[in-house]
Design an enzyme around this catalytic site. Sequence first.
Site, short mmCIF file in Angstrom:
data_model
loop_
_atom_site.label_atom_id
_atom_site.label_comp_id
_atom_site.label_asym_id
_atom_site.label_seq_id
_atom_site.Cartn_x
_atom_site.Cartn_y
_atom_site.Cartn_z
N GLY A 74 1.82 38.14 8.00
CA GLY A 74 1.04 38.14 6.93
C GLY A 74 -0.18 38.93 7.33
O GLY A 74 -1.06 38.25 7.88
N VAL A 91 -6.07 40.48 4.34
CA VAL A 91 -7.31 40.51 5.21
C VAL A 91 -7.47 39.26 6.01
O VAL A 91 -7.93 39.54 7.32
CB VAL A 91 -8.41 40.64 4.19
CG1 VAL A 91 -10.05 40.69 4.80
CG2 VAL A 91 -8.47 41.51 3.05
N MET A 92 -7.03 38.17 5.57
CA MET A 92 -7.41 37.01 6.32
C MET A 92 -6.42 36.88 7.82
O MET A 92 -7.01 36.65 8.60
CB MET A 92 -6.79 35.61 5.59
CG MET A 92 -7.65 35.21 4.43
SD MET A 92 -9.16 34.74 4.98
CE MET A 92 -9.01 33.30 5.92
N VAL A 100 0.36 33.64 4.64
CA VAL A 100 1.03 34.17 3.64
C VAL A 100 0.53 33.24 2.17
O VAL A 100 0.06 31.93 2.46
CB VAL A 100 2.61 34.30 3.76
CG1 VAL A 100 2.77 35.17 4.68
CG2 VAL A 100 3.05 33.09 3.90
N ASN A 151 -2.95 27.91 2.69
CA ASN A 151 -3.53 26.53 1.75
C ASN A 151 -2.32 25.89 1.28
O ASN A 151 -2.41 25.74 0.10
CB ASN A 151 -4.57 26.98 0.85
CG ASN A 151 -5.86 27.18 1.12
OD1 ASN A 151 -6.34 26.45 2.10
ND2 ASN A 151 -6.79 27.69 0.51
N SER A 181 -10.65 27.57 7.38
CA SER A 181 -11.73 27.84 6.07
C SER A 181 -12.68 28.69 6.79
O SER A 181 -13.13 28.74 7.88
CB SER A 181 -12.45 26.69 5.85
OG SER A 181 -13.33 26.98 5.00
N LYS A 226 -7.84 20.02 4.73
CA LYS A 226 -8.25 21.07 4.24
C LYS A 226 -8.12 21.21 2.56
O LYS A 226 -9.24 21.75 1.99
CB LYS A 226 -7.34 22.51 4.51
CG LYS A 226 -7.78 24.06 3.90
CD LYS A 226 -9.18 24.35 4.24
CE LYS A 226 -9.57 25.49 3.68
NZ LYS A 226 -8.99 26.12 2.79
N HIS A 235 -11.25 19.34 1.77
CA HIS A 235 -12.64 20.49 2.01
C HIS A 235 -12.48 21.13 0.92
O HIS A 235 -13.75 21.37 0.31
CB HIS A 235 -12.31 21.27 3.16
CG HIS A 235 -13.11 22.42 3.43
ND1 HIS A 235 -12.67 23.57 2.51
CD2 HIS A 235 -13.99 22.74 4.21
CE1 HIS A 235 -13.83 24.25 2.86
NE2 HIS A 235 -14.41 24.00 3.86
N ASN A 236 -11.59 21.74 0.25
CA ASN A 236 -11.81 22.68 -0.97
C ASN A 236 -12.15 21.93 -2.23
O ASN A 236 -12.73 22.32 -3.00
CB ASN A 236 -10.41 23.38 -1.30
CG ASN A 236 -10.14 24.41 -0.05
OD1 ASN A 236 -10.71 24.46 0.88
ND2 ASN A 236 -9.43 25.48 -0.58
N GLU A 280 -15.70 21.62 -1.88
CA GLU A 280 -16.15 22.93 -2.07
C GLU A 280 -16.15 23.14 -3.61
O GLU A 280 -17.53 23.71 -3.97
CB GLU A 280 -15.10 23.77 -1.55
CG GLU A 280 -15.39 25.48 -1.68
CD GLU A 280 -14.16 26.30 -1.21
OE1 GLU A 280 -13.77 26.19 0.00
OE2 GLU A 280 -13.59 26.96 -1.94
N TYR A 281 -15.40 22.80 -4.21
CA TYR A 281 -15.36 22.80 -5.91
C TYR A 281 -16.57 21.87 -6.34
O TYR A 281 -17.23 22.76 -7.26
CB TYR A 281 -14.12 22.39 -6.75
CG TYR A 281 -12.91 23.18 -6.54
CD1 TYR A 281 -12.33 23.92 -5.56
CD2 TYR A 281 -12.23 23.14 -7.87
CE1 TYR A 281 -11.11 24.84 -5.83
CE2 TYR A 281 -11.00 24.33 -7.88
CZ TYR A 281 -10.46 24.94 -6.95
OH TYR A 281 -9.53 25.73 -7.06
N HIS A 323 -1.58 -9.93 -20.96
CA HIS A 323 -1.58 -9.44 -19.74
C HIS A 323 -2.11 -10.29 -18.79
O HIS A 323 -2.21 -10.02 -17.73
CB HIS A 323 -1.96 -7.94 -19.58
CG HIS A 323 -1.13 -6.89 -20.06
ND1 HIS A 323 -0.03 -6.84 -19.82
CD2 HIS A 323 -1.56 -6.33 -21.44
CE1 HIS A 323 0.49 -5.77 -20.65
NE2 HIS A 323 -0.33 -5.45 -21.68
C1 6PG Z 1 -12.09 28.61 2.45
C2 6PG Z 1 -11.77 28.80 0.95
C3 6PG Z 1 -10.40 29.39 0.71
C4 6PG Z 1 -10.09 29.99 -0.57
C5 6PG Z 1 -10.33 28.91 -1.45
C6 6PG Z 1 -10.60 29.54 -3.00
O1 6PG Z 1 -12.11 27.38 2.85
O2 6PG Z 1 -12.22 29.55 3.09
O3 6PG Z 1 -11.70 27.41 0.43
O4 6PG Z 1 -9.33 28.54 1.12
O5 6PG Z 1 -11.22 30.86 -0.81
O6 6PG Z 1 -8.87 28.80 -1.61
O7 6PG Z 1 -9.96 28.47 -3.82
P1 6PG Z 1 -9.85 28.90 -5.36
O8 6PG Z 1 -9.36 30.10 -5.56
O9 6PG Z 1 -9.08 27.79 -6.05
O10 6PG Z 1 -11.26 28.69 -5.69
#
Ligand code: 6PG
Length: 476
Positions: free
Chosen positions: A16, A19-20, A80, A108, A134, A188, A191-192, A195-196, A457
Site C-alpha cells: 500500500g 501517502v501514508m 491499506v 485503522n 497516528s 488507536k 485515540h480516534n 480525537e472526534y 422488576h
Molecule cells: C490519526 C487519524 C487518522 C485519520 C482518521 C480520520 O490518528 O492519524 O485519526 O487515523 O485521519 O481516521 O478519521 P475520520 O475520517 O473518521 O475523521
Amino acid sequence: MINPHKANHCVIGMVGLGVMGRNMLLNMADHGFRVAGYDLDKDKVESLHKEAKEHEVFGSTNIPDFINLLQKPRAIMLLVPAGKPVDLVIDELLPHLEWGDLIIDAGNSHFTDTASRAARLQKVGIQFLGVGVSGGEEGARHGPSIMPGGPKKAYEQIRPILEAIAAKVNNDPCVTYLGNGSVGHYVKMVHNGIEYGIMQLIAETYDLMKRGLGLSNDQLQTVYHEWSESDLNSYLIEITSCIFKKIDEKTNKSLIDEIVGVAEQNGTGMWTSQSAMELQLLTPTIDLAVMMRDLSVLVNEREQANDLYKRSIKLFSGEQKSFINELQSALFSGMIIAYAEGFALLKVASEKYDYHLNLEAVARIWRGGCIIRASLLEDIAAAFHKKPNLSNLLLDPTMSEKMMVHQENLRKIVCHASLLGIPIPTLMATLSYFDAYRSRWQPANLIQAQRDYFGSHRYERLDAKGSFHSEWGDAT
Ligand code: 6PG
C-alpha cells in the site's frame, strides 16, 4: 527495476503505497533501513522511487518480486484501507509466505477484525501484529505515534524500526509494546474517539466566537494561537489557529469560509461509542461528537428546520474578553473530560479483553506524533503513574484541582450558549457527565420504582438487603 544483487535484503516491506504507506516507508529509509514497497499502481511505485532519492528503497508492482526483496523471516506492513482490503491483501500474500513470517496491519482496522485475523494467521504459522498509527501524513513521514499489539516476540522483531521512526518526546520514542491480541487497534480506536470529541469541542468554541461574538477569522486565529500557548497547548488547537490564516487561492478569501459545514467520518469514532456502550461505560463527549457529524450531513433537513424555527442569533451583549476567557476555561474542562472518557474506556476494555494495558504508557506514547498530542497528557501520564488502576481521571487529585478551577466557567458558557441559541452539545454533555459523575444521589430510585410498577422488576432498598416488589396501586 529491482537490482538482483540487493534482493532478499530488505528488512521490511510495505503493502500500500498511498501517502501514508509511502511516507512510513521513506521514514524508515531515512533511519537507514533498507525497505521494499508494493502497490499495484505503477505510478505510486514510481513516486516512491522518485522520493527515495539516495535511500535504499525498492518498489514493485508484483507480489512475488516484492516478497523476494525481503529478508527472512519476512516482516510485511500493510497500510491499506480498513475492512475487506486488508483480508484481500492477506489472501494474496499468504501463498508466498513461510512459517514465522510476520504481517503487521498498520491501518485503522476494527479491533475485532484484528482478533480474528490473528487467530486465522496463527493457525498457518504466520505472526500478526495489529498496530495503530497516528499522526496523519506528516506524522507518517517524520514521526508518528505508534500503538502496537500482538505477540511480544513479533514486536521485538520490528521494535528497532518502530522505535527509530516514531516521534520522540524528550528522546522517548512514542511507541511501546502495549500487549497481546487486538490491543493496538483498540487503543488507536479510542485515540480516534478522543480525537472526534476534542475536534467537536473546538468546533463549538469556534461557533460561539463566530456567531455569538462576531469575531473575524483574524481574531479567531489570534485567540486560538493564544490558547495554544496555555494549558490548552495541543496539536489540534495549533492547527485550528493556522486554519484561520489560510487564504483560498481561488477566491482570495479565508479558505475556512469556502468549506461546507458537513463532516464525514471513517467510522473509528462510532466504533469507540459502540464499544463503550457494549461495555456499559459512558463516553458522552465522544458520542455527541459522532452524532454531530451525522447531523451535519442532513443538509436538506437542516435547511427546512432552519426556515421552520427561525430565531436570529443576536451577538452576546456582555463583555467579550471575559466570554473568551470563560470559553477557554470551558474548553479545557471539556478536554479533560474527553480524555477521562477515553482512558476510563481503555481501563474497562483492558479488563474485559485481558489486554493488561498500562495506561501510563498509553498517555506517554500519545504525548508526541499523534493527533491528540497535548500538554495535558503529561499530567495524565503522571496520574496513572501515581495510580495505575485509576478508574477515572476525574478521581485524580491534580485533575480534580483543575476541574474545580474551570467547571464554573463551563457552566457560564453553557448558559450563554443556551440563551444565544448556539448548539454546543459536547460542551453541554461534558458538564452533565461531570455533574452526574460527581453526584452521590441519582434519580434512578424513580426508575427502579417505575420498572417495578409496570413490570414487577423488583427494586433494592436503602434499609435492607435483597430485592423487593410492591403493589403500586392503580395508575388510572
Ligand atoms: C490519526 C487519524 C487518522 C485519520 C482518521 C480520520 O490518528 O492519524 O485519526 O487515523 O485521519 O481516521 O478519521 P475520520 O475520517 O473518521 O475523521
